[in-house]
Design a protein around this motif. Structure first.
Motif, PDB file in Angstrom:
ATOM      1  N   ALA A 132       0.839  -1.201   0.000  1.00  0.00           N
ATOM      2  CA  ALA A 132       0.000   0.000   0.000  1.00  0.00           C
ATOM      3  C   ALA A 132       0.875   1.252   0.000  1.00  0.00           C
ATOM      4  O   ALA A 132       2.048   1.214   0.391  1.00  0.00           O
ATOM      5  CB  ALA A 132      -0.910  -0.001   1.222  1.00  0.00           C
ATOM      6  N   PHE A 133       0.302   2.360  -0.439  1.00  0.00           N
ATOM      7  CA  PHE A 133       1.018   3.621  -0.582  1.00  0.00           C
ATOM      8  C   PHE A 133       1.898   3.928   0.632  1.00  0.00           C
ATOM      9  O   PHE A 133       3.066   4.247   0.496  1.00  0.00           O
ATOM     10  CB  PHE A 133       0.006   4.750  -0.812  1.00  0.00           C
ATOM     11  N   ALA A 134       1.342   3.835   1.843  1.00  0.00           N
ATOM     12  CA  ALA A 134       2.078   4.196   3.059  1.00  0.00           C
ATOM     13  C   ALA A 134       2.801   3.013   3.705  1.00  0.00           C
ATOM     14  O   ALA A 134       3.451   3.180   4.730  1.00  0.00           O
ATOM     15  CB  ALA A 134       1.127   4.830   4.068  1.00  0.00           C
ATOM     16  N   ASP A 135       2.724   1.822   3.120  1.00  0.00           N
ATOM     17  CA  ASP A 135       3.355   0.626   3.684  1.00  0.00           C
ATOM     18  C   ASP A 135       4.787   0.528   3.168  1.00  0.00           C
ATOM     19  O   ASP A 135       5.059  -0.045   2.119  1.00  0.00           O
ATOM     20  CB  ASP A 135       2.554  -0.621   3.302  1.00  0.00           C
ATOM     21  N   ILE A 136       5.714   1.136   3.904  1.00  0.00           N
ATOM     22  CA  ILE A 136       7.125   1.101   3.546  1.00  0.00           C
ATOM     23  C   ILE A 136       7.891   0.338   4.628  1.00  0.00           C
ATOM     24  O   ILE A 136       7.518   0.375   5.800  1.00  0.00           O
ATOM     25  CB  ILE A 136       7.705   2.521   3.333  1.00  0.00           C
ATOM     26  N   GLN A 137       8.921  -0.370   4.210  1.00  0.00           N
ATOM     27  CA  GLN A 137       9.676  -1.234   5.112  1.00  0.00           C
ATOM     28  C   GLN A 137      11.158  -1.183   4.758  1.00  0.00           C
ATOM     29  O   GLN A 137      11.521  -0.867   3.628  1.00  0.00           O
ATOM     30  CB  GLN A 137       9.213  -2.695   4.948  1.00  0.00           C
ATOM     31  N   GLY A 146      12.323   1.035 -14.019  1.00  0.00           N
ATOM     32  CA  GLY A 146      12.376  -0.421 -13.993  1.00  0.00           C
ATOM     33  C   GLY A 146      13.787  -0.966 -13.881  1.00  0.00           C
ATOM     34  O   GLY A 146      13.993  -2.169 -13.937  1.00  0.00           O
ATOM     35  N   PHE A 147      14.791  -0.081 -13.675  1.00  0.00           N
ATOM     36  CA  PHE A 147      16.182  -0.518 -13.582  1.00  0.00           C
ATOM     37  C   PHE A 147      16.613  -0.685 -12.126  1.00  0.00           C
ATOM     38  O   PHE A 147      16.051  -0.073 -11.215  1.00  0.00           O
ATOM     39  CB  PHE A 147      17.109   0.468 -14.295  1.00  0.00           C
ATOM     40  N   LEU A 148      17.657  -1.494 -11.910  1.00  0.00           N
ATOM     41  CA  LEU A 148      18.153  -1.816 -10.567  1.00  0.00           C
ATOM     42  C   LEU A 148      19.086  -0.742 -10.016  1.00  0.00           C
ATOM     43  O   LEU A 148      19.775  -0.057 -10.756  1.00  0.00           O
ATOM     44  CB  LEU A 148      18.918  -3.142 -10.594  1.00  0.00           C
ATOM     45  N   ASP A 149      19.117  -0.668  -8.665  1.00  0.00           N
ATOM     46  CA  ASP A 149      19.939   0.301  -7.960  1.00  0.00           C
ATOM     47  C   ASP A 149      20.328  -0.334  -6.624  1.00  0.00           C
ATOM     48  O   ASP A 149      19.475  -0.920  -5.953  1.00  0.00           O
ATOM     49  CB  ASP A 149      19.100   1.564  -7.711  1.00  0.00           C
ATOM     50  N   ASP A 150      21.606  -0.256  -6.236  1.00  0.00           N
ATOM     51  CA  ASP A 150      21.994  -0.759  -4.918  1.00  0.00           C
ATOM     52  C   ASP A 150      21.649   0.303  -3.877  1.00  0.00           C
ATOM     53  O   ASP A 150      21.895   1.484  -4.083  1.00  0.00           O
ATOM     54  CB  ASP A 150      23.466  -1.163  -4.868  1.00  0.00           C
ATOM     55  N   GLN A 151      21.048  -0.126  -2.784  1.00  0.00           N
ATOM     56  CA  GLN A 151      20.563   0.782  -1.753  1.00  0.00           C
ATOM     57  C   GLN A 151      20.912   0.242  -0.371  1.00  0.00           C
ATOM     58  O   GLN A 151      21.027  -0.981  -0.187  1.00  0.00           O
ATOM     59  CB  GLN A 151      19.032   0.934  -1.853  1.00  0.00           C
ATOM     60  N   PRO A 152      21.055   1.142   0.633  1.00  0.00           N
ATOM     61  CA  PRO A 152      21.270   0.680   2.008  1.00  0.00           C
ATOM     62  C   PRO A 152      20.050  -0.122   2.474  1.00  0.00           C
ATOM     63  O   PRO A 152      18.909   0.312   2.304  1.00  0.00           O
ATOM     64  CB  PRO A 152      21.410   1.974   2.810  1.00  0.00           C
ATOM     65  N   CYS A 153      20.294  -1.287   3.060  1.00  0.00           N
ATOM     66  CA  CYS A 153      19.220  -2.213   3.432  1.00  0.00           C
ATOM     67  C   CYS A 153      18.248  -1.644   4.468  1.00  0.00           C
ATOM     68  O   CYS A 153      17.102  -2.079   4.544  1.00  0.00           O
ATOM     69  CB  CYS A 153      19.809  -3.514   3.956  1.00  0.00           C
ATOM     70  N   GLU A 154      18.694  -0.677   5.259  1.00  0.00           N
ATOM     71  CA  GLU A 154      17.821  -0.126   6.303  1.00  0.00           C
ATOM     72  C   GLU A 154      16.873   0.964   5.776  1.00  0.00           C
ATOM     73  O   GLU A 154      15.947   1.377   6.471  1.00  0.00           O
ATOM     74  CB  GLU A 154      18.635   0.406   7.486  1.00  0.00           C
ATOM     75  N   THR A 155      17.078   1.411   4.533  1.00  0.00           N
ATOM     76  CA  THR A 155      16.191   2.418   3.945  1.00  0.00           C
ATOM     77  C   THR A 155      14.794   1.830   3.823  1.00  0.00           C
ATOM     78  O   THR A 155      14.635   0.641   3.564  1.00  0.00           O
ATOM     79  CB  THR A 155      16.706   2.837   2.546  1.00  0.00           C
ATOM     80  N   GLN A 156      13.784   2.644   4.018  1.00  0.00           N
ATOM     81  CA  GLN A 156      12.403   2.155   3.943  1.00  0.00           C
ATOM     82  C   GLN A 156      11.793   2.507   2.588  1.00  0.00           C
ATOM     83  O   GLN A 156      11.758   3.684   2.208  1.00  0.00           O
ATOM     84  CB  GLN A 156      11.578   2.725   5.084  1.00  0.00           C
ATOM     85  N   TYR A 157      11.346   1.472   1.892  1.00  0.00           N
ATOM     86  CA  TYR A 157      10.708   1.614   0.587  1.00  0.00           C
ATOM     87  C   TYR A 157       9.441   0.771   0.546  1.00  0.00           C
ATOM     88  O   TYR A 157       9.249  -0.136   1.354  1.00  0.00           O
ATOM     89  CB  TYR A 157      11.631   1.117  -0.533  1.00  0.00           C
ATOM     90  N   ASN A 158       8.624   1.035  -0.465  1.00  0.00           N
ATOM     91  CA  ASN A 158       7.517   0.121  -0.770  1.00  0.00           C
ATOM     92  C   ASN A 158       8.153  -1.191  -1.224  1.00  0.00           C
ATOM     93  O   ASN A 158       9.368  -1.265  -1.437  1.00  0.00           O
ATOM     94  CB  ASN A 158       6.629   0.685  -1.881  1.00  0.00           C
TER      95      ASN A 158
END
Length: 180
Positions: A70-75, A161-173
Motif C-alpha cells: 500500500a502507498f504508506a506501507d514502507i519497510q 524499472g532498472f536496478l539500484d543498490d541501496q542501504p538495506c535499512e532504507t524504507q521503501y515500498n
C-alpha cells in the motif's frame, strides 16, 4: 514525511542530503515545503482479469502473483522480506528481465509513496544474487551509474524499472511474488 513526489537521498559528493522530486525533476539541498500533502492516492482496485487465479489483493502475470504494498506501507529490506512471508510470498525477484518493466507500468497507475521498491537481491561475499532457489544473477539492467556501492540490497527504481543498490535499512515500498 516529505510531500508526495519528493525523496531525501544522501549525496556522497556533497557529503550531505539532497531532495529530488521524481515528478518534476527538481533537485534541491533544503527540504521542500510545497507539494501535495503526502497522504497519497486511494488504492487502485484490482479487476477480476488482473487478479486472475491469484488471491484478493494480488495481480496475475507471467504465471506468478504479485502483491504491491500500500502507498504508506514502507519497510526496510528485512521488514519487506518478513511482510512478504506473512502475505504468503517472498520479496520480488525477476524470473524474466521484462518483469521489472511490467511492474513499472503497473506502478504508474497504482502509485507507491517511494521511488524505489525492494527486490530479494542482496550482495553476499562481493557478489549479487537473488537468493537460494532462484535463477543466477545474470545480465542485470542497472540504472545509470549503478551499482555505486551505496548499499548491499537491491531495489528497482520505479520510474524506469532498472536496478539500484541501496542501504538495506532504507524504507521503501515492496513487491511480493508467489505462484498462484
Amino acid at each position: 514525511g516529505l510531500p508526495y513526489g519528493w525523496e531525501k537521498k544522501f549525496d556522497g559528493k556533497m557529503n550531505g542530503f539532497i531532495y529530488i522530486n521524481h515528478v518534476t525533476g527538481e533537485t534541491r539541498t533544503s527540504p521542500p515545503t510545497h507539494g501535495s500533502s503526502g497522504t497519497g492516492p486511494a488504492p487502485v482496485q484490482i479487476s477480476a482479469r488482473e487478479q486472475g487465479s491469484c488471491k484478493p489483493g494480488w495481480r496475475y502475470a507471467f504465471n506468478f502473483c504479485y502483491y504491491i504494498s500500500a502507498f504508506a506501507d514502507i519497510q526496510s529490506h528485512s521488514g519487506a522480506q518478513a511482510a512478504c512471508k506473512t502475505q504468503g510470498g517472498e520479496l520480488f525477484w525477476p524470473q524474466f528481465v521484462f518483469e521489472s518493466f511490467f511492474l513499472k507500468k503497473t506502478l504508474n497507475k497504482v502509485k507507491i509513496s517511494t521511488h524505489f521498491f525492494w527486490t530479494n537481491g542482496e550482495k553476499h561475499s562481493g557478489k549479487w544474487d537473488w537468493g537460494t532457489g532462484h535463477p543466477a544473477f545474470s545480465n542485470p539492467k542497472w540504472s545509470a551509474g549503478q551499482p555505486d556501492g551505496s548499499g548491499t540490497c537491491l531495489a528497482v527504481y520505479a520510474h524506469t524499472g532498472f536496478l539500484d543498490d541501496q542501504p538495506c535499512e532504507t524504507q521503501y515500498n515492496y513487491v511480493c511474488k508467489t505462484r498462484p
